[in-house]
Design an enzyme around this catalytic site. Sequence first.
Site: not given
Ligand code: ACO
Ligand code: OAA
Length: 459
Positions: A278, A328, A387
């Site tokens: 996050h 995302h 991010d």
């Molecule tokens: C402000 C914020 O919170 S913005 C988000 C900041 N977080 C990050 O940048 C961390 C990297 N990104 C991620 O981990 C994810 O894309 C998240 C947490 C943001 C969203 O997660 P989800 O909604 O579950 O992703 P989504 O459903 O699109 O994809 C799921 C699969 O893709 C993988 N995946 C998605 N993004 C990434 C990534 N950046 N790197 C590696 N694998 C990824 C997941 O691990 C998951 O794999 P699995 O099914 O084998 O477990």
């Molecule tokens: O909406 C989300 O899941 C994460 C995010 O981008 C934020 O909280 O800014």
Amino acid sequence: MKENGVIQEYTGSLSRQIREEYHIGEEYYHGEIKRGLRNSDGTGVMVGVTKVGSVQGYLLQDGQRIPIPGRLYYRGIELNDIVEAHRAEGTFGFEEVAYLLLMGYLPSQGELRHFNEIMNRARKLPEGFTEGMIMRRTSGNIMNELGRSILSLYSYDPDPDDLSVDNLLRQSVELIGYFPSIVANAYAVKRHHFGGESLHIHYPEEGLSTAENFLRMIRPDKSYTEEEAHLLDMMLMLHAEHGGGNNSTFVCRALSSSGTDTYSAIAGAVGSLKGPLHGGANAKVMEMFHYIQENVDPHDDGSIRDYLVRLLDGEAGDRSGKLYGLGHAVYTMSDPRAVLLKKYARHMAQIKGYEAEFDLLQKVEELGIPLVQERRHSDTPMCANVDMYSGLVYTMLDIPEDVFTPLFASARIAGWCANRMEEVITGHRIMRPAYRAVTIRGHYVPMEERTSRIKEFDL
Ligand SMILES: CC(=O)SCCNC(=O)CCNC(=O)[C@H](O)C(C)(C)COP(=O)(O)OP(=O)(O)OC[C@H]1O[C@@H](n2cnc3c(N)ncnc32)[C@H](O)[C@@H]1OP(=O)(O)O
Ligand SMILES: O=C([O-])CC(=O)C(=O)O
């Protein structure tokens, strides 16, 4: 320390058993189980109704997710319009955004002036708070410092548990004011305690915006340029709110639904935001970026791709298998905040001599997305999130990595407070999802019939 070592040796020997005992096979996650509170198509489970923020990344058509360019609205007003208006006018916008989120409408000039005067007062921490709270047993992690500081504010509040709207709004305004001051002071203490540097605690100055005050407070000589302050103000505006379902806001709402106090709910949200999936991802992106810089030839896409594969395989970097800054839960084609940030980051990189860093980060975005898509076995569009470029912007602003996520929190506090008020005023039901128990029934075995599964441990 010695006791700690013994405990660790004991738990270490027990923990070998844990993986086996805790294992739950994938076959159990079927039917109505909403893992991660998601529907089977990846959309979030609808658990409430909100007027605070709206996050749009796809359309639903005949049960199908249709990707669209991302859009973000604060109280129905598009974020881009708010940001671009302030950039064009050369005005500071975070206070206006905080007012909009809390009150539900854009303030008039008089209302904003009044709110700014109130914010001047709210930025002053309670007497003795920095000495009594922040300087004591500092952990070195500013998000941790922030969380425990928020919890301890309970004891400075004459009415911490009162859930009347009056009281919630007072607490909200105070917290929006306190957050940057706590972060700045915790950072000063960290530099002093762990870095051996002189301790400077700079008080906020009346009449300055949140962004100006923050730069003034964290810089030993209190200096900053107008351009730097406006860029930081933009960062605060675009991190202020993200709907009811983002992890930290949802945590805040879930805690609020139990009727707990503001400090408990907000400390919980801070804890959530700290997580690397996050808000903590902004610092993780920069950590990952340093690894990439050290291990690739920036002019050779093949070498960048190879290293990204190693990161995804969990063989390099922090070995999490994540490419931070990509993906995302809602956005598909684009995160509007990342689009804005990239535009300003590119411009600033040219001015400040960070073009090589900007280009490499852009390569990580371009080459990383198809690699993650390949592994997800999905061609659903995927984008850089907020991010991805925020860390580079902070770096160009000479803001240390220690305060990247705390700055996110200092903006999101406005959204958390508005969501908390909405939950208390409209929620009326304690949040209580369910877990399907998949334990095999056992029976109580008398002590003399049990056998030991681990070796005896001598204290
Ligand atoms: C402000 C914020 O919170 S913005 C988000 C900041 N977080 C990050 O940048 C961390 C990297 N990104 C991620 O981990 C994810 O894309 C998240 C947490 C943001 C969203 O997660 P989800 O909604 O579950 O992703 P989504 O459903 O699109 O994809 C799921 C699969 O893709 C993988 N995946 C998605 N993004 C990434 C990534 N950046 N790197 C590696 N694998 C990824 C997941 O691990 C998951 O794999 P699995 O099914 O084998 O477990
Ligand atoms: O909406 C989300 O899941 C994460 C995010 O981008 C934020 O909280 O800014």
